[in-house]
Scaffold this active site. Structure first.
Site, mmCIF file in Angstrom:
data_model
loop_
_atom_site.group_PDB
_atom_site.id
_atom_site.type_symbol
_atom_site.label_atom_id
_atom_site.label_comp_id
_atom_site.label_asym_id
_atom_site.label_seq_id
_atom_site.Cartn_x
_atom_site.Cartn_y
_atom_site.Cartn_z
ATOM 1 C CE LYS A 232 4.579 49.843 37.317
ATOM 2 N NZ LYS A 232 5.260 49.678 36.011
ATOM 3 C CB SER B 295 2.574 50.723 33.399
ATOM 4 O OG SER B 295 3.813 50.136 33.744
ATOM 5 C CB SER C 8 6.449 50.894 32.253
ATOM 6 O OG SER C 8 5.391 50.446 31.450
#
Lengths: 459, 97
Positions: free
Chosen positions: A72, A147, A171
């Site tokens: 990420k 996210s 997330s």
């Protein structure tokens, strides 16, 4: 062999170890898949093809030797652009690796790309990215969740073998649920955050996202542990409860209340009754302060954000603050207001007290039960654009996940069914602090008696 | 029901070092009021005997020896700076003469 990118981490490790294929072949298949699909999915902000030589390691005994991983884009990667999916860091190249990234590289894993997310991880759909939204591999018109939506989509679409995500309010779990993969939000402090671009420091966790629960466990066991560079990190001190004769799982009635889609409730209850047939006991439990979790979360988190985002001044790295995306501006201003003179007690102190009550609710549950089971999200993936103009509606996405971060608990998300439209449904298993080993055991057991996690999207 | 005047929105943005356009002042102003009104229900929780929670795992006093360890080189630390001078970050003057 072909389509090696479709293997689970466990299968890929074995295949390389037994010389069925090479790491090079595995990487080639993975990059071909990325080339084939990225135009549709947009899971990555940066693809690192050609840089793998730098990461390549010798030594056959490395546990993740030659395994392609996606990271990420809020985790610092040495000499690889790290944008947090925000335009303000479009050109930022960290001179060091986050500790979790360093540990996985030292274990032999190879970074194949940096995945898209909501800018600075602020959001629940990946639509807040400064580089455009990621698409859900199960339905390209839907969001992948957020996210960590890019990481979830990349794992789901076999654009990597496993990925790293972060979870501050859901997330890792919500995108895992929307994309039908497994993901662990570790106990607060179980994995070092050194090198993570901080969002909300009393909430942030880094965790694995994989094709199976077992894959997540392999990665977590390499990532975890005390790090002198992160004072909040810890080895945990939980006593093993494996010897109990009877495991009891709590079902909070608030997790199955009005507002949670019936299809979602039914899928999770079906999973519960299947576990019941396999010897687990169930008990209804209460989380009486759950309705205050989102209000408390959206005071404390923006407050911590407004402080953490002060570093983006355009001097040491990155651009000036006018490049902030809308949601970044919104949260920084909300936090600034909540912490400003005259409002601190009314908002921040009040929310921190409610946070205490929410954590106590969970602790009381764990006096009675070993785990808690419930849905991850009130519904399956929604359409791109459906909620993006209403920030408050987007905040309500965290209703069943944010409470876990407020309390610092570990939680594992895993697939448990599909809606009539064919969209994935996920459930989460919560446990007391540092009970990851027991949670994994339960999750792995569920995946031996079901095959939801084996289904792949047709893209 | 929370309320924010235009002046308050501008004041918050200034404290946060964020410049807003007229359009943004109106948009964010309305959204912030919506969010603040939503969180107002926290006031219905009785908390007079509750200690605020910030340290969620109860760890305390994490010390280390004050010894110089491995760190970034000066060159690495400055590698993303927009402007440098003699190994320093170069910024605009803060104070007037």
């Amino acid at each position: 062999m072909s389509d090696l990118n479709k293997l689970s981490l466990k299968e890929a490790i074995l295949g390389i170890k037994e010389n069925k294929f090479s790491s090079k072949e595995l990487l080639n298949d993975t990059f071909s898949r990325i080339k084939e699909l990225e135009g549709k999915i947009k899971a990555f902000v940066t693809v690192c093809e050609g840089q793998e030589g730098e990461d390549g390691k010798d030594g056959n005994d490395l546990p993740l030797l030659g395994i392609p991983m996606a990271v990420k884009d809020v985790l610092s990667t040495k000499n690889i652009r790290t944008t947090a999916s925000s335009k303000i860091l479009e050109n930022y190249i960290p001179p060091y690796d986050a500790i979790v990234v360093k540990k996985l590289k030292e274990a032999g894993a190879i970074i194949i790309g940096k995945t898209n997310c909501d800018a600075f991880a602020f959001g629940a759909s990946t639509e807040n990215s400064g580089f455009g939204p990621t698409k859900n591999p199960w339905d390209l018109e839907c969001v992948p969740g957020g996210s960590s939506g890019g990481s979830a989509a990349a794992v789901s679409a076999d654009e990597c073998i496993f990925a790293l995500g972060t979870d501050t309010g859901g997330s890792i779990r919500q995108p895992a649920s929307f994309c039908s993969i497994s993901g662990l939000k570790p106990t607060y402090g179980a994995c070092s955050r050194y090198g993570l671009l901080a969002m909300s420091s009393s909430f942030d966790t880094v965790g694995p996202m994989g094709k199976t629960v077992e894959d997540c466990e392999i990665v977590f066991n390499i990532m975890k542990g005390k790090d002198p560079k992160d004072g909040t990190s810890s080895d945990g001190d939980r006593k093993d409860k494996d010897n109990k004769d009877k495991i009891t799982i709590g079902l909070p009635k608030e997790f199955f209340a009005d507002g949670i889609d019936n299809e979602v409730k039914e899928a999770v209850m079906k999973a519960a009754s299947l576990l019941g047939e396999n010897g687990f006991d169930f008990e209804e439990v209460d989380l009486p302060h759950l309705e205050f979790a989102i209000p408390a979360y959206y005071i404390i988190v923006p407050s911590e954000i407004s402080s953490n985002m002060a570093r983006y001044d355009g001097i040491r790295f990155g651009y000036q603050r006018e490049k902030f995306e809308d949601e970044v501006k919104r949260r920084v201003m909300l936090g600034t207001y909540a912490l400003s003179a005259g409002y601190y007690d009314q908002y921040y102190t009040k929310a921190s007290k409610v946070r205490k009550l929410i954590q106590e609710d969970f602790f009381k549950c764990f006096d009675k039960v070993d785990f808690i089971l419930g849905p991850v999200s009130p519904h399956a993936a929604f359409k791109i654009g459906e909620k993006s103009n209403n920030p408050l509606e987007m905040y309500l996405e965290d209703i069943l996940t944010g409470c876990v971060n407020l309390s610092g608990l570990p939680a594992l998300a895993l697939p448990c069914g599909f809606t009539k439209e064919g969209l994935p449904i996920g459930m989460q298993i919560l446990g007391p602090h540092f009970s990851e080993e027991q949670i994994f055991k339960l999750g792995k057991m569920y995946q031996t008696i079901t095959d939801w996690h084996k289904r792949k999207p047709i893209i | 029901m929370a309320e924010l005047t235009k002046e308050e929105i501008i004041h918050i943005a200034r404290l946060a070092n964020i410049t807003l356009s007229e359009e943004e002042i109106e948009k964010f102003g309305k959204q912030l009021v919506d969010i603040l009104s939503f969180v107002d229900n926290l006031n219905s929780v009785e908390t007079s005997d509750v200690e605020p929670l910030a340290n969620i795992t109860g760890k305390k006093n994490i010390f280390r020896e004050d010894i110089v360890g491995e760190s970034l080189s000066q060159e690495e630390a400055l590698s993303n700076a927009k402007s440098t001078h003699n190994s320093f970050f170069k910024i605009k003057a803060v104070f007037e003469r």
